[in-house]
Design an enzyme around this catalytic site. Structure first.
Site, PDB file in Angstrom:
ATOM      1  N   GLU A 204      -9.332   7.574   3.877  1.00  0.00           N
ATOM      2  CA  GLU A 204      -9.188   7.838   5.320  1.00  0.00           C
ATOM      3  C   GLU A 204      -9.597   9.264   5.662  1.00  0.00           C
ATOM      4  OE1 GLU A 204      -5.434   6.831   7.150  1.00  0.00           O
ATOM      5  OE2 GLU A 204      -6.009   7.761   9.055  1.00  0.00           O
TER       6      GLU A 204
ATOM      7  N   LYS B  45       0.865  -1.189   0.000  1.00  0.00           N
ATOM      8  CA  LYS B  45       0.000   0.000   0.000  1.00  0.00           C
ATOM      9  C   LYS B  45       0.895   1.230   0.000  1.00  0.00           C
ATOM     10  CE  LYS B  45      -2.509   1.443   3.749  1.00  0.00           C
ATOM     11  NZ  LYS B  45      -1.953   2.787   4.005  1.00  0.00           N
TER      12      LYS B  45
HETATM   13  O1  KIV Z   1      -0.902   2.511   8.676  1.00  0.00           O
HETATM   14  C1  KIV Z   1      -2.080   2.148   8.798  1.00  0.00           C
HETATM   15  O2  KIV Z   1      -2.454   1.445   9.754  1.00  0.00           O
HETATM   16  C2  KIV Z   1      -3.030   2.579   7.780  1.00  0.00           C
HETATM   17  C3  KIV Z   1      -4.480   2.353   8.049  1.00  0.00           C
HETATM   18  C4  KIV Z   1      -4.941   3.206   9.154  1.00  0.00           C
HETATM   19  C5  KIV Z   1      -5.295   2.494   6.825  1.00  0.00           C
HETATM   20  O3  KIV Z   1      -2.649   3.085   6.781  1.00  0.00           O
END
Ligand code: KIV
Length: 289
Positions: free
Chosen positions: A205, A136
């Site tokens: 978010e 991600k």
């Molecule tokens: O780092 C994380 O835990 C996240 C989530 C809050 C989506 O990016």
């Protein structure tokens, strides 16, 4: 390498030790949204350790090794100082502890923004070292070229728009996004660009609900909300937040437990028993045979 070890059923403390099974795949997650509709919302939670992964695995479609571990595990002031090595070590632990959920590992700040080639070097290191299914990264249109570059080269990417914590020094805090027309337009444009670039899912978010809903409708891939809307295609929370590990959490967190109280209570009882020499007792000591 971080994947040198597999879960060993003879040394694992978990009983019963989870059994290997067929894992959910990224294409399987992506195709949960059909013609704009996700019949069954996608369940995602963060995990940072093998045991946490074992406990969450059966209930989740995806486990996110979030760079939030910087604050949650390491007590850092933000996610900015988190390193690739930290993500690789925790990512490998989560993959070891899970058999069902697709595991996604966050790319930490500074490991991907420079160029698509830098992002590929970092992402390939992460998937090799952890065995995770995907990475991600934060950012919208500006990261679209990188998302396409990684995806075309075999690394599935989850995007992340709206409140992007790695940009805290630019945003100036963690307030909800999308209140002005300009911000709302940018969130929609960012999500559309990531979708077109091949992101298999997008975290939304800290975005006001109407914009989160409109963004979900505007993209073909599933959206995963956090502080967004129940109309997103799935939800994610930081596990320690929803378990009540911390006193200060964002207002979008729902606490399903209060494990901070449980832990502090157990520690207080232990301390009292050590001081009164009640522990260890006959059940916890070895006697000559
Ligand atoms: O780092 C994380 O835990 C996240 C989530 C809050 C989506 O990016």
């Amino acid at each position: 390498m971080a994947t040198t070890f597999n879960l060993n059923t003879s040394t694992s403390r978990a009983n019963p030790t989870p059994k290997p099974m067929k894992r959910l795949t990224v294409p399987g997650i992506r195709t949960r949204k059909v013609n704009g509709v996700t019949a069954e919302p996608i369940v995602m939670l963060t995990a940072y350790t093998a045991r946490q992964a074992q406990l969450l695995d059966a209930h989740c479609d995806m486990l996110l090794v979030g760079d939030s571990l910087g604050q949650v595990i390491y007590g850092l002031p933000s996610t900015v100082p988190v390193t690739l090595e930290m993500m690789a070590n925790h990512g490998a632990a989560v993959v070891r502890g899970s058999y069902h959920a697709a595991v996604v590992v966050d790319m930490p700040f500074g490991s991907y923004e420079g160029s698509p080639a830098q992002a590929f070097a970092s992402a390939s290191m992460l998937v090799k070292a952890t065995g995770a299914a995907a990475v991600k990264l934060e950012g919208g249109a500006v990261m679209a070229e990188t998302v396409a570059f990684l995806t075309e080269r075999g690394i599935p990417v989850m995007g992340h728009v709206g409140l992007t914590p790695q940009a805290v020094n630019v945003l100036g805090g963690y307030a909800a996004r999308g209140r002005s027309d300009a911000e709302a337009d940018k969130i929609m444009a960012d999500a559309r660009a990531l979708d077109a670039a091949g992101a298999f899912a997008i975290v939304i978010e800290g975005v006001i609900e109407p914009i989160a809903i409109a963004t979900t409708k505007a993209v073909a891939c599933p959206t995963i909300g956090i502080g967004a809307s129940a109309q997103c295609d799935g939800q994610v929370l930081v596990t320690e937040d929803m378990l009540g590990m911390f006193e200060r959490v964002p207002r979008f967190v729902k606490c399903y437990e209060n494990i901070a109280l449980t832990i502090a209570g157990a520690a207080a009882t232990y301390a009292e028993e050590v001081r009164s020499r009640a522990f260890p007792g006959p059940d916890q000591t070895y006697q000559p045979k």
